[in-house]
Design a protein around this motif. Structure first.
Motif, PDB file in Angstrom:
ATOM      1  N   ILE A 150       0.777  -1.194  -0.151  1.00 30.54           N
ATOM      2  CA  ILE A 150       0.046  -0.065  -0.007  1.00 30.54           C
ATOM      3  C   ILE A 150       0.751   1.276   0.017  1.00 30.54           C
ATOM      4  CG2 ILE A 150      -0.284   0.218   2.577  1.00 30.54           C
ATOM      5  CD1 ILE A 150      -3.124   0.917   2.186  1.00 30.54           C
ATOM      6  N   GLY A 151       0.565   2.359  -0.734  1.00 40.01           N
ATOM      7  CA  GLY A 151       1.008   3.507  -0.842  1.00 40.01           C
ATOM      8  C   GLY A 151       0.295   4.476   0.031  1.00 40.01           C
ATOM      9  N   LEU A 152       0.787   5.399   0.665  1.00 44.20           N
ATOM     10  CA  LEU A 152       0.253   6.392   1.824  1.00 44.20           C
ATOM     11  C   LEU A 152       0.875   7.800   1.459  1.00 44.20           C
ATOM     12  CD1 LEU A 152       0.755   3.523   4.121  1.00 44.20           C
ATOM     13  CD2 LEU A 152      -1.400   4.639   4.450  1.00 44.20           C
ATOM     14  N   LEU A 153       0.124   8.587   1.280  1.00 42.69           N
ATOM     15  CA  LEU A 153       0.495   9.959   1.605  1.00 42.69           C
ATOM     16  C   LEU A 153       0.264  10.503   2.995  1.00 42.69           C
ATOM     17  CD1 LEU A 153       0.085  12.261  -1.553  1.00 42.69           C
ATOM     18  CD2 LEU A 153       2.158  11.766  -0.662  1.00 42.69           C
ATOM     19  N   GLY A 154       0.927  10.402   3.917  1.00 45.55           N
ATOM     20  CA  GLY A 154       0.561  10.807   5.376  1.00 45.55           C
ATOM     21  C   GLY A 154      -0.203   9.530   5.650  1.00 45.55           C
ATOM     22  N   ASP A 155      -1.245   9.509   6.080  1.00 47.05           N
ATOM     23  CA  ASP A 155      -2.157   8.355   6.538  1.00 47.05           C
ATOM     24  C   ASP A 155      -3.173   8.276   5.500  1.00 47.05           C
ATOM     25  OD1 ASP A 155      -0.994   8.366   9.101  1.00 47.05           O
ATOM     26  OD2 ASP A 155      -2.465   9.777   9.762  1.00 47.05           O
ATOM     27  N   GLU A 156      -3.039   8.802   4.296  1.00 47.65           N
ATOM     28  CA  GLU A 156      -4.018   8.376   3.304  1.00 47.65           C
ATOM     29  C   GLU A 156      -3.618   7.437   2.117  1.00 47.65           C
ATOM     30  OE1 GLU A 156      -6.711  10.621  -0.349  1.00 47.65           O
ATOM     31  OE2 GLU A 156      -4.978  11.739   0.694  1.00 47.65           O
ATOM     32  N   PRO A 157      -4.249   6.441   1.980  1.00 46.93           N
ATOM     33  CA  PRO A 157      -4.015   5.273   1.195  1.00 46.93           C
ATOM     34  C   PRO A 157      -4.345   5.686  -0.366  1.00 46.93           C
ATOM     35  CG  PRO A 157      -5.492   4.377   2.925  1.00 46.93           C
ATOM     36  CD  PRO A 157      -5.523   5.910   2.800  1.00 46.93           C
ATOM     37  N   ILE A 158      -3.300   5.981  -1.144  1.00 49.49           N
ATOM     38  CA  ILE A 158      -3.498   6.594  -2.436  1.00 49.49           C
ATOM     39  C   ILE A 158      -3.151   5.406  -3.595  1.00 49.49           C
ATOM     40  CG2 ILE A 158      -3.106   8.581  -1.740  1.00 49.49           C
ATOM     41  CD1 ILE A 158      -0.470   8.527  -3.438  1.00 49.49           C
ATOM     42  N   ALA A 159      -2.387   4.117  -3.141  1.00 53.68           N
ATOM     43  CA  ALA A 159      -2.194   3.271  -4.215  1.00 53.68           C
ATOM     44  C   ALA A 159      -2.113   1.793  -3.691  1.00 53.68           C
ATOM     45  CB  ALA A 159      -0.376   3.778  -4.853  1.00 53.68           C
ATOM     46  N   LEU A 160      -2.273   0.893  -4.478  1.00 48.37           N
ATOM     47  CA  LEU A 160      -2.244  -0.334  -3.995  1.00 48.37           C
ATOM     48  C   LEU A 160      -1.412  -1.469  -5.064  1.00 48.37           C
ATOM     49  CD1 LEU A 160      -5.990  -0.812  -3.211  1.00 48.37           C
ATOM     50  CD2 LEU A 160      -4.162  -0.522  -1.544  1.00 48.37           C
ATOM     51  N   ILE A 161      -1.162  -2.509  -4.805  1.00 49.56           N
ATOM     52  CA  ILE A 161      -0.671  -3.473  -5.637  1.00 49.56           C
ATOM     53  C   ILE A 161      -0.753  -4.934  -5.077  1.00 49.56           C
ATOM     54  CG2 ILE A 161       1.755  -3.515  -5.383  1.00 49.56           C
ATOM     55  CD1 ILE A 161       1.962  -3.627  -8.398  1.00 49.56           C
ATOM     56  N   SER A 162      -0.887  -5.943  -5.444  1.00 49.20           N
ATOM     57  CA  SER A 162      -0.790  -7.289  -4.828  1.00 49.20           C
ATOM     58  C   SER A 162       0.308  -8.022  -5.859  1.00 49.20           C
ATOM     59  CB  SER A 162      -1.833  -8.116  -5.038  1.00 49.20           C
ATOM     60  OG  SER A 162      -2.307  -8.402  -6.211  1.00 49.20           O
TER      61      SER A 162
END
Length: 283
Positions: free
Chosen positions: A48-60
């Motif tokens: 998971i990619g986060l900006l601060g605490d906000e999830p903005i990107a995912l990959i499995s």
């Protein structure tokens, strides 16, 4: 205003639910209980990619056995696309799978981008959509998978998937709101299939069988076990004409298509026995 640093880390089990929700928002229609089995396949294989605490990107990026991996759930929140966040998590995912053959089912429009990373097209996988229901004559050769030794199923599955996926498989066949059936020939497992409830309707996947006739029997049994009138989906490899013919024979229509691509040496699988892939997210 200072933008918080972008961080990429392994997802928690709860965050895999976010990935499934995002996949649903993209129109991919995941199963109601996919998250638990996806996580069982490889608890470290979700980033998971986060900006601060906000999830903005995912990959499995799930590892199977010692030499294979499958990439899926590659999503960036729409408002953050085109800013490099997706590329960073893509690279992190491929680093995690370094040294392995990697498969993916990508949307056709993104084929060119995947080729830039070295992926090569193997075939198209086609999602067929129809309507469930209908009678199915009793067939003593069709049995619930739960009545068979798991080791027999696991060994059969390994002839049709690139690597061992024991942890995933044991969860997949026992998930809630599902029906898992095997078909026997001369007392031995000669095919199996799983029907599961999805956000919309039901999906059959996988549908593996030693012949088209056996695959059709499993398909009809699962079709009859789903609620009459529900949407029914089957993801078939375009390279198996018998699978395509099966879907068409029962009035199913093409609703979606993916490009199955591989980085590295593609697995040498008996595609003529693959009538439905397990999932576009995990292979």
């Amino acid at each position: 205003m200072h933008k918080p640093d972008y961080k990429i880390r392994t997802m928690t089990r709860a965050e895999v639910d976010i990935a499934i929700d995002w996949a649903a928002a993209e129109g991919w229609n995941p199963g109601m209980h996919d998250a638990q089995c996806f996580y069982a396949a490889d608890p470290n294989g979700f980033l998971i990619g986060l900006l601060g605490d906000e999830p903005i990107a995912l990959i499995s990026v799930v590892k199977y056995g010692s030499g294979f991996g499958f990439l899926g759930c590659y999503i960036v929140k729409p408002e953050y696309r085109g800013q490099g966040y997706g590329l960073q998590i893509w690279k992190a995912g491929l680093t995690y799978l370094q040294g392995r053959t990697v498969g993916l089912d990508g949307v056709v429009a993104q084929q060119g981008n995947y080729m830039k990373s070295g992926f090569k097209l193997a075939c198209a996988n086609i999602r067929y959509q129809g309507v469930a229901g209908g009678d199915f004559p009793a067939n003593p050769a069709i049995v619930p998978l739960s009545t068979l030794p798991f080791a027999e199923l696991d060994a059969y599955d390994q002839t049709l998937f690139a690597e061992n996926r024991t942890a995933f498989l044991s969860c997949w066949i026992e998930q809630p709101a599902s029906t898992a059936l095997g078909i026997l020939q001369a007392g031995k497992l000669a095919g199996y299939a799983v029907l599961r409830k999805c956000r919309s309707g039901y999906k059959i996947g996988p549908l593996f069988a030693n012949s088209g006739a056996l695959a059709e029997q499993l398909f009809l049994a699962l079709n009859a076990s789903a609620p009459a009138g529900a949407e029914l989906f089957l993801d078939t490899p375009a390279l198996n004409p018998a699978a395509v013919a099966l879907a068409q024979r029962y009035g199913m229509q093409v609703s979606f298509e993916t490009a199955r691509m591989y980085l590295g040496t593609p697995p040498n699988l008996p595609i003529e026995r693959v009538f439905g892939v397990t999932s576009f997210e995990l292979g």
